[in-house]
Scaffold this active site. Sequence first.
Site, PDB file in Angstrom:
ATOM      1  N   VAL A  53       0.889  -1.264   0.153  1.00  0.00           N
ATOM      2  CA  VAL A  53      -0.096   0.000  -0.042  1.00  0.00           C
ATOM      3  C   VAL A  53       0.757   1.031   0.020  1.00  0.00           C
ATOM      4  O   VAL A  53       0.503   2.029  -0.670  1.00  0.00           O
ATOM      5  CB  VAL A  53      -1.012  -0.136   1.155  1.00  0.00           C
ATOM      6  CG1 VAL A  53      -1.643   1.317   1.309  1.00  0.00           C
ATOM      7  CG2 VAL A  53      -1.721  -1.208   1.323  1.00  0.00           C
ATOM      8  N   LYS A  94      15.769  -2.979   2.950  1.00  0.00           N
ATOM      9  CA  LYS A  94      14.672  -2.598   1.926  1.00  0.00           C
ATOM     10  C   LYS A  94      14.979  -1.059   1.307  1.00  0.00           C
ATOM     11  O   LYS A  94      14.752  -0.959   0.088  1.00  0.00           O
ATOM     12  CB  LYS A  94      13.159  -2.637   2.732  1.00  0.00           C
ATOM     13  CG  LYS A  94      12.086  -2.917   1.710  1.00  0.00           C
ATOM     14  CD  LYS A  94      10.948  -3.285   2.498  1.00  0.00           C
ATOM     15  CE  LYS A  94       9.798  -3.154   1.677  1.00  0.00           C
ATOM     16  NZ  LYS A  94       8.478  -3.656   2.453  1.00  0.00           N
ATOM     17  N   GLU A 147      -4.319  -6.066  -6.247  1.00  0.00           N
ATOM     18  CA  GLU A 147      -2.652  -6.308  -6.398  1.00  0.00           C
ATOM     19  C   GLU A 147      -2.776  -6.571  -8.110  1.00  0.00           C
ATOM     20  O   GLU A 147      -3.886  -7.257  -8.536  1.00  0.00           O
ATOM     21  CB  GLU A 147      -2.291  -7.693  -5.877  1.00  0.00           C
ATOM     22  CG  GLU A 147      -1.990  -7.494  -4.505  1.00  0.00           C
ATOM     23  CD  GLU A 147      -1.366  -8.687  -3.759  1.00  0.00           C
ATOM     24  OE1 GLU A 147      -0.896  -9.551  -4.441  1.00  0.00           O
ATOM     25  OE2 GLU A 147      -1.630  -8.594  -2.411  1.00  0.00           O
ATOM     26  N   ASN A 164     -14.733  -5.571   1.329  1.00  0.00           N
ATOM     27  CA  ASN A 164     -14.196  -6.641   1.046  1.00  0.00           C
ATOM     28  C   ASN A 164     -15.179  -7.609   1.208  1.00  0.00           C
ATOM     29  O   ASN A 164     -14.949  -8.798   0.634  1.00  0.00           O
ATOM     30  CB  ASN A 164     -12.784  -6.648   1.826  1.00  0.00           C
ATOM     31  CG  ASN A 164     -11.517  -5.829   1.088  1.00  0.00           C
ATOM     32  OD1 ASN A 164     -11.821  -5.525  -0.188  1.00  0.00           O
ATOM     33  ND2 ASN A 164     -10.460  -5.713   1.692  1.00  0.00           N
ATOM     34  N   ALA A 181     -17.274 -17.636 -11.190  1.00  0.00           N
ATOM     35  CA  ALA A 181     -16.880 -18.705 -10.223  1.00  0.00           C
ATOM     36  C   ALA A 181     -15.508 -19.224 -10.455  1.00  0.00           C
ATOM     37  O   ALA A 181     -14.814 -19.166 -11.229  1.00  0.00           O
ATOM     38  CB  ALA A 181     -17.792 -19.704 -10.551  1.00  0.00           C
ATOM     39  N   GLY A 210      -8.849 -16.045  -2.509  1.00  0.00           N
ATOM     40  CA  GLY A 210      -7.510 -15.964  -1.664  1.00  0.00           C
ATOM     41  C   GLY A 210      -6.922 -14.843  -1.517  1.00  0.00           C
ATOM     42  O   GLY A 210      -7.643 -13.822  -1.574  1.00  0.00           O
ATOM     43  N   CYS A 212      -5.950 -10.350   1.383  1.00  0.00           N
ATOM     44  CA  CYS A 212      -7.096  -9.302   1.935  1.00  0.00           C
ATOM     45  C   CYS A 212      -8.393  -9.865   2.470  1.00  0.00           C
ATOM     46  O   CYS A 212      -8.833  -9.807   3.576  1.00  0.00           O
ATOM     47  CB  CYS A 212      -7.226  -8.048   0.939  1.00  0.00           C
ATOM     48  SG  CYS A 212      -5.828  -7.327   0.640  1.00  0.00           S
ATOM     49  N   LYS A 243      -4.093 -15.113  -7.626  1.00  0.00           N
ATOM     50  CA  LYS A 243      -4.714 -14.670  -8.851  1.00  0.00           C
ATOM     51  C   LYS A 243      -3.583 -14.125  -9.829  1.00  0.00           C
ATOM     52  O   LYS A 243      -2.672 -14.172  -9.494  1.00  0.00           O
ATOM     53  CB  LYS A 243      -5.892 -13.455  -8.577  1.00  0.00           C
ATOM     54  CG  LYS A 243      -5.077 -12.196  -7.971  1.00  0.00           C
ATOM     55  CD  LYS A 243      -5.918 -10.957  -8.168  1.00  0.00           C
ATOM     56  CE  LYS A 243      -5.052  -9.807  -7.623  1.00  0.00           C
ATOM     57  NZ  LYS A 243      -5.942  -8.482  -7.674  1.00  0.00           N
TER      58      LYS A 243
HETATM   59  C1  UGA Z   1      -9.053  -7.044  -2.940  1.00  0.00           C
HETATM   60  C2  UGA Z   1     -10.030  -5.922  -3.254  1.00  0.00           C
HETATM   61  O1  UGA Z   1     -10.465  -6.068  -4.625  1.00  0.00           O
HETATM   62  C3  UGA Z   1      -9.384  -4.697  -3.323  1.00  0.00           C
HETATM   63  O2  UGA Z   1     -10.425  -3.606  -3.716  1.00  0.00           O
HETATM   64  C4  UGA Z   1      -8.896  -4.342  -2.072  1.00  0.00           C
HETATM   65  O3  UGA Z   1      -8.229  -2.817  -1.872  1.00  0.00           O
HETATM   66  C5  UGA Z   1      -7.727  -5.269  -1.561  1.00  0.00           C
HETATM   67  O4  UGA Z   1      -8.360  -6.428  -1.467  1.00  0.00           O
HETATM   68  C6  UGA Z   1      -7.443  -5.181  -0.281  1.00  0.00           C
HETATM   69  O5  UGA Z   1      -8.170  -4.956   0.885  1.00  0.00           O
HETATM   70  O6  UGA Z   1      -6.019  -4.594  -0.145  1.00  0.00           O
HETATM   71  P1  UGA Z   1      -6.954  -8.224  -3.917  1.00  0.00           P
HETATM   72  O7  UGA Z   1      -6.861  -8.966  -2.816  1.00  0.00           O
HETATM   73  O8  UGA Z   1      -5.590  -7.772  -4.578  1.00  0.00           O
HETATM   74  O9  UGA Z   1      -7.931  -6.959  -3.887  1.00  0.00           O
HETATM   75  O10 UGA Z   1      -7.740  -8.944  -5.212  1.00  0.00           O
HETATM   76  P2  UGA Z   1      -8.959  -9.282  -5.806  1.00  0.00           P
HETATM   77  O11 UGA Z   1      -8.889  -8.889  -7.309  1.00  0.00           O
HETATM   78  O12 UGA Z   1      -9.966  -8.657  -5.266  1.00  0.00           O
HETATM   79  O13 UGA Z   1      -9.304 -10.935  -5.780  1.00  0.00           O
HETATM   80  C7  UGA Z   1      -9.357 -11.583  -4.498  1.00  0.00           C
HETATM   81  C8  UGA Z   1      -9.684 -12.856  -4.800  1.00  0.00           C
HETATM   82  O14 UGA Z   1     -11.136 -13.210  -5.349  1.00  0.00           O
HETATM   83  C9  UGA Z   1      -8.814 -13.832  -5.750  1.00  0.00           C
HETATM   84  O15 UGA Z   1      -8.628 -15.097  -5.115  1.00  0.00           O
HETATM   85  C10 UGA Z   1      -9.804 -13.911  -6.943  1.00  0.00           C
HETATM   86  O16 UGA Z   1      -9.370 -15.073  -7.909  1.00  0.00           O
HETATM   87  C11 UGA Z   1     -11.231 -14.011  -6.187  1.00  0.00           C
HETATM   88  N1  UGA Z   1     -12.119 -13.586  -7.223  1.00  0.00           N
HETATM   89  C12 UGA Z   1     -12.112 -12.344  -7.936  1.00  0.00           C
HETATM   90  C13 UGA Z   1     -12.831 -14.667  -7.795  1.00  0.00           C
HETATM   91  O17 UGA Z   1     -12.999 -15.813  -7.378  1.00  0.00           O
HETATM   92  N2  UGA Z   1     -14.017 -14.251  -8.541  1.00  0.00           N
HETATM   93  C14 UGA Z   1     -14.137 -13.160  -9.103  1.00  0.00           C
HETATM   94  O18 UGA Z   1     -15.091 -12.689  -9.934  1.00  0.00           O
HETATM   95  C15 UGA Z   1     -13.104 -12.033  -8.620  1.00  0.00           C
END
Ligand code: UGA
Length: 432
Positions: free
Chosen positions: A11, A35, A155, A211, A255, A260, A263, A324
């Site tokens: 962040v 770092k 991410e 979230n 789906a 994971g 967050c 992801k």
């Molecule tokens: C998530 C939120 O999307 C951000 O808005 C937030 O700022 C961030 O957490 C945080 O709290 O810092 P992130 O963890 O990077 O972001 O990843 P996402 O793209 O949200 O995906 C999270 C998980 O959901 C992954 O495992 C992804 O594969 C899964 N996912 C996402 C699905 O299974 N289906 C979907 O349609 C979308």
Amino acid sequence: MKICVIGTGYVGLVSGTCFSEIGNNVACVDIDKKKIDKLNNGFVPIFEPGLEELIKRNVKHKRLNFSSKIEDNIKSSDIVFICVGTPTNKKSNQADLKQVFKVAKLIKNNLNKYKIIVNKSTVPVTTGDKIEKILNTKKNKNKFDVISNPEFLREGEAIRDFMYPDRVVIGSNSKKANSVMKNLYLPILKKRSRYFNCSRRAAELIKYASNAFLATKITFINEMANLCEKSNIDVKDISIGMGLDERIGDRFLRAGPAYGGSCFPKDTRALVTTAKSFNTDLSIVKTVINSNQNRNNLLNKRILKLLNNKINNKIITFLGVTFKAGTDDMRESPCLDMIPFLLKKGSTIKYYDPSGEKTNFFINKNVKFSPNIKDACNGADLIIIHTEWNEFKQINFRKLNKNKNLKVFDLRNLYSPSLMKKINIRYYGIGR
Ligand code: UGA
């Protein structure tokens, strides 16, 4: 505006760099000297597309610098961002706020003039109150405002999410702080994005609620997928059909395996614990957490079934192991549950991931990293498409299927079942 960002994790690094990109003078500081040295030598410690170029440009233009002199940089700045980690405390399931409070104490001792202290770390409701209490000494009276400004960066898409936000949430009752923050964000407040000012506690909760809601949406469609599998329906049609209703929307309705990352799992757990401390039962979020955990068991069983329960000595290939695409992050990746299960049953795992080999599997000689897709799939009894990396979307399966018995389990539904059937691949997806 002179900004000090404390914490050069995900962040802090992304936000600090982007603030410098829009014309501010930013110091990203960290207690980790190694770092900081690496950053000063041009090495970027996280995998985030576009970040390295942005850092280089802003360092060159002297808008961005990295330092371990935290006190000096707090003193010389107008705004201090707290961007330190809040990992789950394993005993309490609550966010561990040690680092946040440590930073608050440091700021307390270095408040030489009025400053806005912005908390960007994901923290439970009332943390802002506690930070304020730490800062609020006689000497510091009227010299600060503590506000909450949660981040909504994904991410792999963090730069775009920062530069083109849906919303900027500022939790503060101070008119002065609010007007400074609005000016700070003005260059990126595009037509469709909204600057939303609310109470500090509301801002803290908005982050967790968002979230948890997204995690709920994913879990919901994953459970629909289970029903689709049994009733011969393609869950993709359900996502599209539901998503066409603007009240629902089709995003986060894909789906797949369990959600994971660093967050959703952590924040849903922390939200339930926070609610408990306020004597509130968040039964929906609790169910989402359980359902997501069960999803791994369900997919493990499905894999056994696809191999007719004969898994001993079978070679199983994972295409992608990160949670992801677009990241090298392995935190709470579903495969960290699936791979140990399959190993226990006697199989050998091969994997390829575009972000490289993973230390998670170093200790097990039955997990082997392959340098490319072809090598990874060679000799596999089952290929599992685990992560939706772009390079897995156009695999020439016809060419790979030389010995005519390729079996593919696509956890991300990247391919058309009918096209795969045409080229004689035994293809299985999620919810179809
Ligand atoms: C998530 C939120 O999307 C951000 O808005 C937030 O700022 C961030 O957490 C945080 O709290 O810092 P992130 O963890 O990077 O972001 O990843 P996402 O793209 O949200 O995906 C999270 C998980 O959901 C992954 O495992 C992804 O594969 C899964 N996912 C996402 C699905 O299974 N289906 C979907 O349609 C979308």
